[in-house]
Scaffold this active site. Structure first.
Site, PDB file in Angstrom:
ATOM      1  N   MET A  86      55.283  39.242  31.806  1.00  0.00           N
ATOM      2  CA  MET A  86      54.473  38.723  30.695  1.00  0.00           C
ATOM      3  C   MET A  86      54.071  39.868  29.777  1.00  0.00           C
ATOM      4  SD  MET A  86      52.000  36.080  32.733  1.00  0.00           S
ATOM      5  CE  MET A  86      52.660  34.951  33.981  1.00  0.00           C
TER       6      MET A  86
ATOM      7  N   MET B 226      58.578  36.096  30.153  1.00  0.00           N
ATOM      8  CA  MET B 226      57.707  35.400  29.194  1.00  0.00           C
ATOM      9  C   MET B 226      57.301  36.444  28.168  1.00  0.00           C
ATOM     10  SD  MET B 226      55.743  33.339  32.168  1.00  0.00           S
ATOM     11  CE  MET B 226      56.441  34.500  33.334  1.00  0.00           C
TER      12      MET B 226
ATOM     13  N   GLY C 188      53.719  30.252  43.790  1.00  0.00           N
ATOM     14  CA  GLY C 188      52.955  31.480  43.954  1.00  0.00           C
ATOM     15  C   GLY C 188      51.749  31.248  44.826  1.00  0.00           C
ATOM     16  N   SER C 189      50.717  30.649  44.250  1.00  0.00           N
ATOM     17  CA  SER C 189      49.461  30.500  44.990  1.00  0.00           C
ATOM     18  C   SER C 189      49.619  29.610  46.219  1.00  0.00           C
ATOM     19  CB  SER C 189      48.368  29.956  44.065  1.00  0.00           C
ATOM     20  OG  SER C 189      48.778  28.775  43.438  1.00  0.00           O
TER      21      SER C 189
ATOM     22  N   HIS D  72      61.680  36.131  35.526  1.00  0.00           N
ATOM     23  CA  HIS D  72      61.281  35.151  34.511  1.00  0.00           C
ATOM     24  C   HIS D  72      60.558  35.900  33.404  1.00  0.00           C
ATOM     25  CE1 HIS D  72      58.452  31.477  33.614  1.00  0.00           C
ATOM     26  NE2 HIS D  72      59.242  31.752  32.594  1.00  0.00           N
TER      27      HIS D  72
ATOM     28  N   ASP E 280      57.439  37.357  37.594  1.00  0.00           N
ATOM     29  CA  ASP E 280      56.967  36.884  36.291  1.00  0.00           C
ATOM     30  C   ASP E 280      56.623  38.064  35.397  1.00  0.00           C
ATOM     31  OD1 ASP E 280      56.933  33.968  36.457  1.00  0.00           O
ATOM     32  OD2 ASP E 280      55.530  34.292  38.110  1.00  0.00           O
TER      33      ASP E 280
ATOM     34  N   ASP F 269      58.555  25.480  37.936  1.00  0.00           N
ATOM     35  CA  ASP F 269      57.665  26.635  38.090  1.00  0.00           C
ATOM     36  C   ASP F 269      56.292  26.279  37.543  1.00  0.00           C
ATOM     37  OD1 ASP F 269      56.485  29.133  38.165  1.00  0.00           O
ATOM     38  OD2 ASP F 269      57.848  30.053  36.712  1.00  0.00           O
ATOM     39  N   GLY F 270      55.301  26.351  38.418  1.00  0.00           N
ATOM     40  CA  GLY F 270      53.921  26.145  38.000  1.00  0.00           C
ATOM     41  C   GLY F 270      53.275  24.988  38.732  1.00  0.00           C
ATOM     42  N   GLY F 271      52.265  25.293  39.531  1.00  0.00           N
ATOM     43  CA  GLY F 271      51.537  24.235  40.229  1.00  0.00           C
ATOM     44  C   GLY F 271      52.343  23.546  41.312  1.00  0.00           C
TER      45      GLY F 271
ATOM     46  N   HIS G   1      60.682  35.528  43.049  1.00  0.00           N
ATOM     47  CA  HIS G   1      60.444  35.284  41.622  1.00  0.00           C
ATOM     48  C   HIS G   1      59.488  36.339  41.063  1.00  0.00           C
ATOM     49  CE1 HIS G   1      60.276  32.419  38.184  1.00  0.00           C
ATOM     50  NE2 HIS G   1      58.997  32.732  38.080  1.00  0.00           N
TER      51      HIS G   1
ATOM     52  N   MET H  52      59.299  24.272  32.939  1.00  0.00           N
ATOM     53  CA  MET H  52      57.946  24.715  33.286  1.00  0.00           C
ATOM     54  C   MET H  52      57.069  23.492  33.539  1.00  0.00           C
ATOM     55  SD  MET H  52      58.007  28.011  33.353  1.00  0.00           S
ATOM     56  CE  MET H  52      56.264  28.085  33.803  1.00  0.00           C
TER      57      MET H  52
ATOM     58  N   SER I 228      56.719  33.366  44.164  1.00  0.00           N
ATOM     59  CA  SER I 228      56.386  34.200  43.009  1.00  0.00           C
ATOM     60  C   SER I 228      55.432  35.314  43.395  1.00  0.00           C
ATOM     61  CB  SER I 228      55.739  33.345  41.917  1.00  0.00           C
ATOM     62  OG  SER I 228      55.194  34.195  40.920  1.00  0.00           O
TER      63      SER I 228
ATOM     64  N   GLY J 227      51.509  31.635  32.079  1.00  0.00           N
ATOM     65  CA  GLY J 227      50.561  32.708  31.814  1.00  0.00           C
ATOM     66  C   GLY J 227      49.762  33.096  33.036  1.00  0.00           C
ATOM     67  N   PHE J 228      49.490  32.127  33.903  1.00  0.00           N
ATOM     68  CA  PHE J 228      48.596  32.397  35.026  1.00  0.00           C
ATOM     69  C   PHE J 228      49.037  31.618  36.256  1.00  0.00           C
ATOM     70  CE2 PHE J 228      46.323  32.917  31.081  1.00  0.00           C
ATOM     71  CZ  PHE J 228      45.767  34.187  31.239  1.00  0.00           C
TER      72      PHE J 228
HETATM   73  C1  DX5 Z   1      53.480  30.622  35.344  1.00  0.00           C
HETATM   74  C2  DX5 Z   1      54.405  31.564  36.090  1.00  0.00           C
HETATM   75  C3  DX5 Z   1      54.605  31.107  37.481  1.00  0.00           C
HETATM   76  C4  DX5 Z   1      53.392  31.275  38.357  1.00  0.00           C
HETATM   77  C5  DX5 Z   1      53.395  30.208  39.376  1.00  0.00           C
HETATM   78  O1  DX5 Z   1      52.656  31.272  34.518  1.00  0.00           O
HETATM   79  O2  DX5 Z   1      55.663  31.561  35.438  1.00  0.00           O
HETATM   80  O3  DX5 Z   1      55.734  31.675  38.099  1.00  0.00           O
HETATM   81  O4  DX5 Z   1      53.353  32.457  39.056  1.00  0.00           O
HETATM   82  O5  DX5 Z   1      52.208  30.302  40.092  1.00  0.00           O
HETATM   83  P1  DX5 Z   1      51.660  29.022  40.883  1.00  0.00           P
HETATM   84  O6  DX5 Z   1      52.713  28.594  41.829  1.00  0.00           O
HETATM   85  O7  DX5 Z   1      50.418  29.525  41.514  1.00  0.00           O
HETATM   86  O8  DX5 Z   1      51.409  27.965  39.813  1.00  0.00           O
HETATM   87 ZN    ZN Z   2      57.604  32.095  36.578  1.00  0.00          ZN
END
Ligand code: DX5
Ligand code: ZN
Length: 223
Positions: A39, A70, A199-200, A68, A37, A177-179, A35, A139, A10, A144-145
């Protein structure tokens, strides 16, 4: 039925001052998709990217761009993202009244059609439109973050999503997606996910190129 593993790093996790370099690192690590995102500050409490970023990414990589949404009223953005070069268009069912119609429109624009369910959103939204899905996104955080914690109770929901797709003989990809990181990716894969956004975990690591492969191998040993 479970598809082969796809990794979708991401760009929400990159240093935007070095986005081309960071994407290149993910590509050289074997990423399958990139990916993006999107928003809007309404559906989620953050603002990010639009079709302009997708068009820019399209110029620096041939990989499919996994967008994606949002945002409220995602249907307003189907054609702009298709024109910008998006390959996958995923939106949330709470954001529009006519989910099935818009999934059809996404496919008609030449993109894969995805539906995303937040942790608290019922599976029923997906059950009603399985035949219109190329991708179901479960999800694993409230979006959001970046860098939020994987919600462990969602692992059971991933398994229910896998059962739904199998029972309907759907070949749709099952994305999470997420964490997603070294500690959590095995549980998601074990529950039946085949497409992993991170992402991170990738871009905050010392070696993003290597981390794509590390996460992929953890998936392959969990399956
Ligand atoms: C959630 C986003 C994710 C996000 C994932 O808000 O839809 O795509 O970037 O980031 P990590 O992998 O750091 O949770
Ligand atoms: Zn996403």
């Amino acid at each position: 039925m479970s598809n082969s593993v796809y990794m979708s790093p991401s760009v929400l996790g990159v240093d935007l001052a070095r986005i081309a370099d960071d994407v290149a690192k993910a590509v050289s690590g074997g990423a399958d998709w990139i990916h993006v995102d999107v928003m809007d500050g309404h559906f989620v409490p953050n603002l990010t990217f639009g079709p302009g970023l997708v068009a820019a990414l399209r110029r620096i990589t041939d990989l499919p761009l996994d967008v994606h949404l949002m945002v409220e009223r995602p249907e307003w953005y189907i054609a702009p993202f298709a024109d910008a070069g998006a390959s996958v268009f995923t939106f949330h069912p709470e954001t529009t009244a006519h989910v099935q119609r818009h999934l059809e429109q996404v496919r008609a624009c030449g993109m894969l059609a995805g539906l995303a369910l937040n942790p608290g959103t019922p599976m029923g939204y997906a059950e009603e439109v399985v035949d219109d899905l190329d991708l179901l996104l479960i999800m694993t955080v409230n979006p959001g973050f970046p860098a939020q914690r994987y919600i462990g109770t969602v692992t059971g929901k991933i398994a229910r999503a896998r059962s739904l797709l199998n029972s309907r003989r759907s070949s749709a990809r099952l994305q999470v997606d997420g964490g997603i990181n070294r500690s959590t990716i095995g549980a998601a894969r074990g529950a039946g996910a085949d497409t992993f956004v991170a992402g991170s975990a990738i871009f905050d690591s010392d070696d993003p190129t290597a981390e794509v492969g590390v996460l992929r191998r953890l998936c392959e040993t969990a399956a």
